[in-house]
Design a protein around this motif. Structure first.
Motif, PDB file in Angstrom:
ATOM      1  N   SER A   1      63.383  46.264  15.156  1.00 48.94           N
ATOM      2  CA  SER A   1      62.355  45.440  14.503  1.00 48.94           C
ATOM      3  C   SER A   1      60.978  46.097  14.501  1.00 48.94           C
ATOM      4  O   SER A   1      59.955  45.429  14.711  1.00 48.94           O
ATOM      5  CB  SER A   1      62.271  44.064  15.167  1.00 48.94           C
ATOM      6  OG  SER A   1      63.538  43.475  15.256  1.00 48.94           O
ATOM      7  N   ALA A   2      60.931  47.374  14.274  1.00 50.82           N
ATOM      8  CA  ALA A   2      59.687  48.132  14.106  1.00 50.82           C
ATOM      9  C   ALA A   2      60.087  49.556  13.767  1.00 50.82           C
ATOM     10  O   ALA A   2      61.270  49.888  13.737  1.00 50.82           O
ATOM     11  CB  ALA A   2      58.847  48.111  15.377  1.00 50.82           C
ATOM     12  N   LYS A   3      59.072  50.379  13.536  1.00 45.26           N
ATOM     13  CA  LYS A   3      59.338  51.779  13.234  1.00 45.26           C
ATOM     14  C   LYS A   3      59.621  52.513  14.545  1.00 45.26           C
ATOM     15  O   LYS A   3      58.722  52.681  15.378  1.00 45.26           O
ATOM     16  CB  LYS A   3      58.086  52.356  12.571  1.00 45.26           C
ATOM     17  CG  LYS A   3      58.355  53.431  11.570  1.00 45.26           C
ATOM     18  CD  LYS A   3      57.063  53.844  10.888  1.00 45.26           C
ATOM     19  CE  LYS A   3      57.329  55.002   9.950  1.00 45.26           C
ATOM     20  NZ  LYS A   3      56.195  55.925   9.874  1.00 45.26           N
ATOM     21  N   GLY A   4      60.852  52.892  14.752  1.00 41.78           N
ATOM     22  CA  GLY A   4      61.241  53.523  16.010  1.00 41.78           C
ATOM     23  C   GLY A   4      61.283  55.033  15.906  1.00 41.78           C
ATOM     24  O   GLY A   4      60.859  55.633  14.909  1.00 41.78           O
ATOM     25  N   GLN A   5      61.833  55.625  16.961  1.00 44.82           N
ATOM     26  CA  GLN A   5      61.924  57.085  17.013  1.00 44.82           C
ATOM     27  C   GLN A   5      62.707  57.656  15.828  1.00 44.82           C
ATOM     28  O   GLN A   5      62.491  58.793  15.427  1.00 44.82           O
ATOM     29  CB  GLN A   5      62.612  57.491  18.311  1.00 44.82           C
ATOM     30  CG  GLN A   5      62.736  58.976  18.519  1.00 44.82           C
ATOM     31  CD  GLN A   5      61.779  59.461  19.575  1.00 44.82           C
ATOM     32  OE1 GLN A   5      60.648  59.850  19.285  1.00 44.82           O
ATOM     33  NE2 GLN A   5      62.208  59.418  20.801  1.00 44.82           N
ATOM     34  N   GLU A   6      63.613  56.859  15.262  1.00 43.29           N
ATOM     35  CA  GLU A   6      64.403  57.383  14.139  1.00 43.29           C
ATOM     36  C   GLU A   6      63.506  57.871  13.004  1.00 43.29           C
ATOM     37  O   GLU A   6      63.883  58.755  12.248  1.00 43.29           O
ATOM     38  CB  GLU A   6      65.402  56.344  13.633  1.00 43.29           C
ATOM     39  CG  GLU A   6      64.765  55.127  12.988  1.00 43.29           C
ATOM     40  CD  GLU A   6      65.802  54.074  12.582  1.00 43.29           C
ATOM     41  OE1 GLU A   6      66.839  53.976  13.237  1.00 43.29           O
ATOM     42  OE2 GLU A   6      65.546  53.354  11.609  1.00 43.29           O
ATOM     43  N   PHE A   7      62.300  57.293  12.894  1.00 48.37           N
ATOM     44  CA  PHE A   7      61.365  57.733  11.851  1.00 48.37           C
ATOM     45  C   PHE A   7      60.623  59.008  12.233  1.00 48.37           C
ATOM     46  O   PHE A   7      59.876  59.552  11.425  1.00 48.37           O
ATOM     47  CB  PHE A   7      60.375  56.618  11.514  1.00 48.37           C
ATOM     48  CG  PHE A   7      60.980  55.580  10.622  1.00 48.37           C
ATOM     49  CD1 PHE A   7      60.991  55.742   9.250  1.00 48.37           C
ATOM     50  CD2 PHE A   7      61.581  54.463  11.162  1.00 48.37           C
ATOM     51  CE1 PHE A   7      61.578  54.804   8.423  1.00 48.37           C
ATOM     52  CE2 PHE A   7      62.172  53.511  10.342  1.00 48.37           C
ATOM     53  CZ  PHE A   7      62.169  53.678   8.969  1.00 48.37           C
TER      54      PHE A   7
END
Ligand code: NOJ
Ligand code: CA
Length: 708
Positions: A510-516
């Motif tokens: 539910s937010a911009k995580g490390q995957e980005f």
């Protein structure tokens, strides 16, 4: 007379004017008296509230109520009279199943205002709870003849600010929080809005200019205000529209496919609207207000809910080294010319038995308890972008993922497998398969699931934050509890403290995580997430990347992860979650043993937490004591070049400790020199002040253990 004192007197005077102006005004004080809420109905019978802190406005006169859809006898906005009011005080200490502290204090004064609409006889109550760290209020509808079913067109609730505050905001959206956080004045949001709304915006963005919650604000006087919601149950999620001429945020609920914003049957209570307030940003992060507004734990036996660190056959897919899918020849599979057993594998399938066993070996050797594997089940060749109803069945492994063998191997190595359920946004399909999928998990010894909701929702036209979806996420969490399954949901609606009631909801994305980080988050992203995301609950940010040069994983990927080693380490402390990932590949940890030593050692269960420094967008430093032990861990993430001077006065006096310190090197630089860090050991005591270096986008981490 002192200028501030003079100002305070004028303000107090104007508040008194307000209370006499509206004869029926009710006043409520926080336990320490610094916050005050005033409630009244104006001349037209519209409910209004305001909030002050040390006699200064936090929220100016703000409207309350609901506009209804197709309601023949009018809205729930005016014509109200106060029938009676009840006040009470509450003080309890409760023990969370997992958390940042052994116990949480829940202390507030309450005002319940019972209202009646004269013309219609309809009743609505508003319950205010004022804590030392902020306000929560909700609407309550008793069951009543004149108001049984209604549909909401919009909630009227306003948050009228006193000026053009600095806002740390995400663009308003019905589907995703996967944005960078923008810092700007309220008046600048409109012009920056479209630039920030890059993510598939036409599909997801709200139809007015607005922002998401948790919304963090800072006034020019240095007051921190955080607006969110608590206990989001059977209701659409909140966004906030901006009225930038008047600096008012207005509630904008997420619509359903028909445009309606909430179908209600009385008796019904809405989620709480929350405003956390302090002149010290650290108090925003340590606030438990959102949890306190949720109901106590509803699960009787919680012995199976176990915080843990986990690894995953995952980052290698995110970076493009391997794939979720098994074959390139899906066409033949699809038209029945072949099945998966006979399809030609493309050879880069990550979830193959050998690879998974390699990860299990590494996790087992290093005491990491959990193992996630993505792309283990059939369907990944054609799961994305087409809004297909039925993609996954959640029970059929790919031919090269030997589930029984992996299951038995993991068990023999003391590692717990974590199942992955990507729903591809097809909620309908997931709910159909859920019981079977959860039974399958339990039969095979899986106690935790990572769910995912990538793509547009089916049923068509529904949104990730709508009432229907909010009910779906809750359905999954409750159903999982029946099966004694822990949940880590990705792409689900923002968290609102529901883990107090259902602690098997361990974490969410539910937010911009490390995957980005494969394309790069803003360098101060981690200094913002605790303010704009963690207010509602833990985040599966997935820290622990120690190899940043992505072309080494995938020749087509020329990005560098925008971080430093010590930024990754510090985030194990600043991003609190009971389910914490070590996200990198075993071979990368083997090549970076000094950093991995911290990742391996850092606990996930805590007895105490102390926020030592905090400023949104700039830096966060926190100290935590390991559950039931005397060991402390402190961590920092930084959005600026900065040396912290950390007083260790929280240590036991007279005790000698050994501190191990991981910090950014002097020349460390995100992008060009991210591996520059030092590790040192020294003796410390409660009198020590540690000077610790962090660069922009960097951080530091320290472990402190008594010398026995
Ligand atoms: C997005 C999730 O955030 C990510 O962790 C996952 O690997 C992919 N979806 C596939 O489900
Ligand atoms: Ca995601």
């Amino acid at each position: 007379m002192h200028k501030n004192l003079f100002k305070a007197i004028i303000l107090t005077f104007s508040i008194l004017m307000f209370t006499t102006w509206i004869s029926s005004a009710q006043e409520l004080s926080s336990p320490n008296g610094r916050l005050k809420t005033y409630f009244s109905v104006d001349k037209s019978g519209q409910p209004i509230y305001r909030l002050t802190y040390d006699n200064k406005y936090v929220v100016k006169d703000s409207k309350l109520g609901f506009i209804l859809l197709n309601d023949r006898i009018g809205n729930l906005t005016d014509g109200f009279n106060i029938i009676n009011t009840e006040t009470s005080s509450f003080d309890e200490t409760w023990s969370p199943v997992w958390g940042e502290e052994d116990t949480y204090r829940n202390k507030y004064n309450e005002l319940l205002v019972n209202l009646k609409q004269l013309g219609t006889g309809r009743e609505m109550a508003i319950r205010f709870r004022l804590f030392d760290d902020g306000l929560g209020f909700r609407y309550e509808f008793p069951s009543q003849k004149n108001l049984t079913y209604f549909t909401i067109k919009e909630e009227v609730t306003e948050f009228a600010m006193t000026g053009n505050h600095t806002a740390f905001w995400l663009p308003g959206d019905y589907d995703t929080e996967e944005y960078d956080v923008t810092e700007s004045r309220i008046s600048e949001i409109r012009s920056l809005y479209n630039k920030e709304r890059t993510y598939n915006a036409s599909q997801h963005g709200m139809d007015k200019i607005g922002v998401q919650t948790p919304l963090q604000l800072k006034t020019d006087d240095g007051l921190y205000i955080n607006i969110h919601e608590a206990a989001l149950i059977d209701f659409p999620a909140i966004n906030l529209e901006i009225d930038d001429n008047n600096f008012i945020f207005r509630t904008h609920l997420t619509p359903d496919a028909t445009g309606a914003k909430g179908h209600v049957q009385t008796a019904f209570n809405t989620p709480w609207r929350t405003i956390i307030v302090s002149d010290d940003a650290r108090d925003i992060l340590s606030s438990k207000l959102v949890y306190n507004l949720n109901e106590p734990c509803a699960i009787k036996d919680v012995s199976w809910i176990k915080p843990m660190k986990y690894m995953g056959v995952w980052w290698e897919m995110i970076t493009g080294k391997t794939h979720w899918s098994y074959t390139d020849d899906f066409f033949s599979v699809q038209i029945g010319k072949s099945d998966y057993k006979n399809a030609k594998p493309h050879g880069r399938h990550g979830a193959n038995t050998k690879n998974v066993m390699r990860y299990i070996d590494f996790a087992s050797k290093n005491g990491i308890k959990g193992m996630l594997v993505e792309g283990w089940n059939i369907g990944w060749e054609d799961w994305f972008g087409h809004q297909k109803d039925y993609v996954f069945d959640f029970v059929t492994p790919y031919p090269d993922f030997d589930l029984p063998r992996i299951r038995d191997y993991a068990k023999s190595k003391g590692v717990k497998m974590i199942m992955h359920h990507e729903t591809s946004g097809s909620i309908r399909n997931y709910e159909r398969h859920l019981d079977k999928a959860f039974s399958f998990m339990k039969t095979n010894g899986y106690d935790a699931v990572k769910t995912g909701y990538v793509g547009n929702i089916i049923p068509y036209g529904e949104y990730h934050y709508g009432q229907w979806l909010v009910n779906h996420y809750m359905y999954v969490v409750k159903k999982a509890a029946e099966y004694k399954i822990m949940v880590n949901a990705h792409e689900a609606v923002h968290m609102t403290g529901l883990s107090r009631t259902y602690p098997n909801l361990l974490s969410q994305e539910s937010a911009k995580g490390q995957e980005f980080q494969t394309s790069g988050n803003k360098l101060n992203h981690l200094t913002l997430l605790p303010f704009t995301r963690l207010i509602g609950g833990p985040m599966d940010y997935t820290p622990g990347i120690v190899m940043f040069d992505l072309k080494k994983l995938n020749p087509n990927n020329h990005n560098m992860v925008q971080t430093t080693i010590c930024n990754q380490l510090g985030s194990y402390l600043t991003m609190y979650t009971p389910l914490q990932m070590a996200a990198d590949l075993p071979e990368h940890y083997e090549a970076e043993p000094r950093a991995f030593e911290f990742i391996k050692d850092v606990p996930v269960m805590w007895s105490e937490s102390k926020y030592l420094e905090a400023e949104p967008g700039r830096y966060i430093s926190v100290a935590r004591r390991e559950k039931g032990k005397r060991n402390w861990y402190i961590g920092n993430v930084s959005g600026v070049n900065r040396v912290s001077a950390i007083k260790l006065d929280f240590l036991e006096p007279g005790v000698k400790y050994e501190a191990k310190i991981w910090q950014d090197g002097k020349d460390a630089k995100v992008g060009s020199n991210p591996y520059d860090y030092t590790v040192s050991v020294r003796k410390v005591s409660s009198k020590t002040i540690l000077k610790l270096n962090a660069v922009e986008g960097g951080g530091w981490a320290v472990s402190i253990k008594p010398i026995l």
